[in-house]
Design a protein around this motif. Structure first.
Motif, PDB file in Angstrom:
ATOM      1  N   ARG A  77      39.130  37.641  26.814  1.00 18.46           N
ATOM      2  CA  ARG A  77      39.743  38.941  27.088  1.00 18.46           C
ATOM      3  C   ARG A  77      41.261  38.849  27.146  1.00 18.46           C
ATOM      4  O   ARG A  77      41.960  39.764  26.735  1.00 18.46           O
ATOM      5  CB  ARG A  77      39.200  39.534  28.385  1.00 18.46           C
ATOM      6  CG  ARG A  77      37.776  40.002  28.257  1.00 18.46           C
ATOM      7  CD  ARG A  77      37.659  41.006  27.088  1.00 18.46           C
ATOM      8  NE  ARG A  77      36.307  41.378  26.813  1.00 18.46           N
ATOM      9  CZ  ARG A  77      35.767  42.523  27.186  1.00 18.46           C
ATOM     10  NH1 ARG A  77      36.467  43.400  27.849  1.00 18.46           N
ATOM     11  NH2 ARG A  77      34.521  42.773  26.879  1.00 18.46           N
ATOM     12  N   GLY A 107      35.060  38.428  20.464  1.00 16.59           N
ATOM     13  CA  GLY A 107      35.024  39.746  21.077  1.00 16.59           C
ATOM     14  C   GLY A 107      33.742  40.497  20.803  1.00 16.59           C
ATOM     15  O   GLY A 107      33.700  41.731  20.892  1.00 16.59           O
ATOM     16  N   THR A 125      32.282  41.806  31.658  1.00 15.46           N
ATOM     17  CA  THR A 125      32.806  42.729  30.654  1.00 15.46           C
ATOM     18  C   THR A 125      32.955  44.142  31.208  1.00 15.46           C
ATOM     19  O   THR A 125      33.917  44.833  30.873  1.00 15.46           O
ATOM     20  CB  THR A 125      31.948  42.729  29.370  1.00 15.46           C
ATOM     21  OG1 THR A 125      30.600  43.037  29.697  1.00 15.46           O
ATOM     22  CG2 THR A 125      32.022  41.389  28.664  1.00 15.46           C
ATOM     23  N   TYR A 128      36.167  44.076  33.237  1.00 13.44           N
ATOM     24  CA  TYR A 128      37.364  44.071  32.387  1.00 13.44           C
ATOM     25  C   TYR A 128      37.523  45.375  31.601  1.00 13.44           C
ATOM     26  O   TYR A 128      38.640  45.862  31.427  1.00 13.44           O
ATOM     27  CB  TYR A 128      37.356  42.874  31.434  1.00 13.44           C
ATOM     28  CG  TYR A 128      37.618  41.556  32.139  1.00 13.44           C
ATOM     29  CD1 TYR A 128      38.646  41.426  33.059  1.00 13.44           C
ATOM     30  CD2 TYR A 128      36.832  40.452  31.884  1.00 13.44           C
ATOM     31  CE1 TYR A 128      38.887  40.232  33.712  1.00 13.44           C
ATOM     32  CE2 TYR A 128      37.078  39.242  32.526  1.00 13.44           C
ATOM     33  CZ  TYR A 128      38.102  39.139  33.439  1.00 13.44           C
ATOM     34  OH  TYR A 128      38.335  37.954  34.072  1.00 13.44           O
ATOM     35  N   ASP A 129      36.419  45.934  31.121  1.00 13.15           N
ATOM     36  CA  ASP A 129      36.511  47.139  30.285  1.00 13.15           C
ATOM     37  C   ASP A 129      36.789  48.400  31.082  1.00 13.15           C
ATOM     38  O   ASP A 129      37.565  49.250  30.649  1.00 13.15           O
ATOM     39  CB  ASP A 129      35.210  47.355  29.493  1.00 13.15           C
ATOM     40  CG  ASP A 129      35.020  46.333  28.386  1.00 13.15           C
ATOM     41  OD1 ASP A 129      35.972  45.613  28.053  1.00 13.15           O
ATOM     42  OD2 ASP A 129      33.889  46.268  27.865  1.00 13.15           O
TER      43      ASP A 129
END
Length: 184
Positions: A77, A107, A125, A128-129
């Motif tokens: 990331r 990715g 994820t 982070y997203d």
């Protein structure tokens, strides 16, 4: 990118810097590979960060495989060259499948064979997203690992984001690194 920090000369280290270096070298890491020679320019930060890192790497309650998987997600990331270079072989040795690691590096979402791997990946994820973790993913994580490990997982992800930021901002590479896993 070249290292933006002045070279560190251990022979001129302050007592605080020597204390940090001695603790790192005598601890479970046993080396200074990673952000440590960057942080050493701020010995108090270095001491706190390296102690947090030792906890996050070795005492979260997660298996080494799951910890390293979370670190690879973070490295990807942040496109942290040295972080990936250092942790990829550790992750593979700990049981992360090479095809899963490669998908993460690119990715892409891996097709995990193990439900725990998929859960750690989903947690990381999502965080982070979306800067959050859904109720469903949180509940699955707590059901599988408990509250303490869920808290420790957040700490691990945050610590390795700090590592990635340090490595990226100061242009640091790993010892012996002769290739880059991410385009620059």
């Amino acid at each position: 990118m070249t290292n933006r920090l002045p070279p560190f000369d251990a022979s001129r280290a302050t007592p605080d810097q020597k204390a940090v270096l001695d603790e790192i070298l005598s601890g479970p890491r046993g080396n200074l590979n990673g952000p440590f020679l960057g942080w050493i320019h701020s010995p108090e930060l270095a001491q706190h960060a390296q102690r947090l890192g030792a906890f996050c790497r070795y005492k979260t309650g997660l298996s080494l495989r799951l910890s390293e998987l979370a670190i690879l997600v973070t490295a990807s990331r942040w496109q942290a060259q040295a972080e990936w270079f250092i942790h990829y072989p550790i992750a593979i040795d700990a049981g992360v499948r090479a095809e899963d690691a490669e998908a993460i590096r690119l990715g892409q979402a891996p097709s995990f064979a193990d439900a725990d791997d998929a859960l750690i990946y989903a947690f990381a994820t999502e965080l982070y997203d979306t800067k959050r973790v859904s109720d469903a993913t949180y509940a699955k994580t707590v059901e599988r690992f408990g509250h303490e490990v869920a808290i420790n997982l957040v700490g691990l992800l945050g610590y390795y984001a700090l590592v990635a930021m340090t490595l990226n901002v100061f242009g640091m590479r790993a010892q012996g690194q002769d290739s880059l896993p991410f385009a620059e």
